[in-house]
Motif scaffolding. Sequence first.
Motif, short mmCIF file in Angstrom:
data_model
loop_
_atom_site.label_atom_id
_atom_site.label_comp_id
_atom_site.label_asym_id
_atom_site.label_seq_id
_atom_site.Cartn_x
_atom_site.Cartn_y
_atom_site.Cartn_z
N PRO A 105 0.81 -1.22 0.00
CA PRO A 105 0.00 0.00 0.00
C PRO A 105 0.84 1.27 0.00
O PRO A 105 0.42 2.31 -0.52
CB PRO A 105 -0.82 -0.13 1.29
N GLU A 106 2.04 1.20 0.59
CA GLU A 106 2.90 2.39 0.66
C GLU A 106 3.35 2.84 -0.72
O GLU A 106 3.69 4.01 -0.92
CB GLU A 106 4.11 2.09 1.54
N ASN A 107 3.39 1.91 -1.68
CA ASN A 107 3.84 2.25 -3.03
C ASN A 107 2.75 2.02 -4.08
O ASN A 107 3.05 1.93 -5.27
CB ASN A 107 5.09 1.44 -3.38
N ASP A 108 1.48 1.92 -3.65
CA ASP A 108 0.34 1.79 -4.57
C ASP A 108 0.57 0.64 -5.55
O ASP A 108 0.43 0.81 -6.77
CB ASP A 108 0.12 3.11 -5.30
N LEU A 109 0.90 -0.51 -5.00
CA LEU A 109 1.31 -1.67 -5.81
C LEU A 109 0.44 -2.89 -5.53
O LEU A 109 0.24 -3.26 -4.37
CB LEU A 109 2.77 -2.01 -5.48
N ILE A 110 -0.06 -3.51 -6.61
CA ILE A 110 -0.69 -4.82 -6.55
C ILE A 110 0.04 -5.72 -7.55
O ILE A 110 0.26 -5.31 -8.70
CB ILE A 110 -2.19 -4.75 -6.88
N ALA A 111 0.41 -6.91 -7.13
CA ALA A 111 1.11 -7.85 -8.01
C ALA A 111 0.43 -9.20 -7.97
O ALA A 111 0.07 -9.69 -6.89
CB ALA A 111 2.58 -7.98 -7.58
N VAL A 112 0.24 -9.81 -9.14
CA VAL A 112 -0.44 -11.11 -9.23
C VAL A 112 0.41 -12.06 -10.06
O VAL A 112 1.11 -11.65 -10.99
CB VAL A 112 -1.85 -10.97 -9.84
N GLN A 113 0.33 -13.36 -9.73
CA GLN A 113 1.16 -14.35 -10.40
C GLN A 113 0.49 -14.93 -11.65
O GLN A 113 1.16 -15.48 -12.51
CB GLN A 113 1.51 -15.48 -9.42
N TRP A 114 -0.82 -14.78 -11.77
CA TRP A 114 -1.52 -15.32 -12.94
C TRP A 114 -1.61 -14.27 -14.05
O TRP A 114 -0.98 -13.21 -13.97
CB TRP A 114 -2.90 -15.84 -12.53
N HIS A 115 -2.38 -14.55 -15.10
CA HIS A 115 -2.48 -13.66 -16.25
C HIS A 115 -3.91 -13.15 -16.44
O HIS A 115 -4.67 -13.68 -17.26
CB HIS A 115 -2.00 -14.38 -17.52
N PRO A 116 -4.29 -12.10 -15.71
CA PRO A 116 -5.66 -11.58 -15.83
C PRO A 116 -5.97 -10.98 -17.19
O PRO A 116 -7.14 -10.86 -17.56
CB PRO A 116 -5.73 -10.51 -14.72
N GLU A 117 -4.94 -10.61 -17.96
CA GLU A 117 -5.18 -10.02 -19.28
C GLU A 117 -5.82 -11.02 -20.23
O GLU A 117 -6.43 -10.61 -21.24
CB GLU A 117 -3.88 -9.47 -19.86
N HIS A 118 -5.70 -12.32 -19.95
CA HIS A 118 -6.35 -13.33 -20.78
C HIS A 118 -7.76 -13.67 -20.29
O HIS A 118 -8.48 -14.43 -20.95
CB HIS A 118 -5.51 -14.61 -20.83
N LEU A 119 -8.12 -13.14 -19.13
CA LEU A 119 -9.41 -13.46 -18.52
C LEU A 119 -10.34 -12.25 -18.39
O LEU A 119 -11.49 -12.39 -17.98
CB LEU A 119 -9.19 -14.05 -17.12
N PHE A 120 -9.84 -11.05 -18.74
CA PHE A 120 -10.60 -9.84 -18.44
C PHE A 120 -11.95 -9.79 -19.16
O PHE A 120 -12.91 -9.20 -18.65
CB PHE A 120 -9.78 -8.58 -18.78
N SER A 121 -12.05 -10.42 -20.33
CA SER A 121 -13.30 -10.36 -21.09
C SER A 121 -14.31 -11.42 -20.68
O SER A 121 -15.47 -11.37 -21.09
CB SER A 121 -13.02 -10.48 -22.59
N THR A 122 -13.87 -12.38 -19.85
CA THR A 122 -14.77 -13.46 -19.44
C THR A 122 -14.97 -13.53 -17.93
O THR A 122 -15.80 -14.29 -17.45
CB THR A 122 -14.23 -14.83 -19.91
N SER A 123 -14.21 -12.73 -17.18
CA SER A 123 -14.25 -12.79 -15.72
C SER A 123 -14.32 -11.38 -15.14
O SER A 123 -13.39 -10.58 -15.33
CB SER A 123 -13.00 -13.51 -15.18
N ALA A 124 -15.39 -11.09 -14.45
CA ALA A 124 -15.55 -9.77 -13.82
C ALA A 124 -14.45 -9.50 -12.81
O ALA A 124 -13.95 -8.37 -12.69
CB ALA A 124 -16.93 -9.66 -13.17
N ASP A 125 -14.05 -10.53 -12.06
CA ASP A 125 -12.99 -10.35 -11.06
C ASP A 125 -11.68 -9.93 -11.72
O ASP A 125 -10.97 -9.05 -11.21
CB ASP A 125 -12.77 -11.65 -10.28
N ASN A 126 -11.33 -10.57 -12.82
CA ASN A 126 -10.08 -10.24 -13.49
C ASN A 126 -10.16 -8.89 -14.21
O ASN A 126 -9.18 -8.15 -14.24
CB ASN A 126 -9.69 -11.36 -14.45
N HIS A 127 -11.33 -8.57 -14.75
CA HIS A 127 -11.52 -7.24 -15.34
C HIS A 127 -11.35 -6.17 -14.27
O HIS A 127 -10.80 -5.08 -14.53
CB HIS A 127 -12.90 -7.13 -15.98
N ALA A 128 -11.79 -6.48 -13.06
CA ALA A 128 -11.73 -5.51 -11.97
C ALA A 128 -10.30 -5.08 -11.65
O ALA A 128 -10.07 -3.95 -11.18
CB ALA A 128 -12.39 -6.08 -10.73
N LEU A 129 -9.32 -5.94 -11.90
CA LEU A 129 -7.92 -5.56 -11.67
C LEU A 129 -7.51 -4.41 -12.57
O LEU A 129 -6.77 -3.51 -12.15
CB LEU A 129 -7.01 -6.77 -11.90
#
Length: 239
Positions: free
Chosen positions: A196-220
């Motif tokens: 939070p101190e550096n406004d950073l979120i990091a994820v190990q999966w690939h939400p860019e392949h799921l953004f059009s089919t998953s609301a949770d991944n689009h939310a990122l």
Amino acid sequence: MPAPLIAVSAERSEQRSAFGPRDSTLQVLNYADAVVSAGGRPAILPATETVPSDLLEGFDGLLLTGGGDLSPEMYGQEPDDSVYGVSVFRDRFETALVAEAQQRGLPILAICRGLQLINVLRGGTLIQNLEGHWQTRPSHEPDHEIAVDAGSRLAEVIGGTVMAVNSYHHQAAATLGQGLRVTARSGEVVEAFEDPENDLIAVQWHPEHLFSTSADNHALFDDLVARASAHKERKLANV
């Protein structure tokens, strides 16, 4: 006010050209499409041998993308036979990107290799080869669920503590870097962390392949663009 401008890192690799094999910028369009879908303006930054000064001037956020492995020398290890796609130029370029983004207070979303880079830059290490985390089904289909920490920014973004994700990595965070907080796991594997101190979120999966089919991944991506918009507004208010 114009939509926020999001810097998107890119892979550097040798590609065929009319002039023979040449180092090239290569990036799948899913990242840019996801940013556009969330209301942002993406700009892909090539990993040049010389890193320009003020590289992120005019940008409002940073998307660190996936790709080949980091050089294990960055975390004090010799590479094993599984390590692939190392580019010292990309390692150097993205190290400078992260440093400048944090100096400017830009929001960051780091994906796969991006998560691993952040961890290493904070003094952490990586598992060089992790079996069983490269799915065979199409990338727009989830592979497994992850458990999300209820008190995390990620839980706030998706509105829950369980998330379905895909899996395309053979490395993972081992020792956690300084200032990072694990916010999601799949078993013992770190699936997400934040700072939070550096406004950073990091994820190990690939939400860019799921953004059009998953609301949770689009939310990122919605969240990255929202954070970038807030940064832009603060910057304009202080002019």
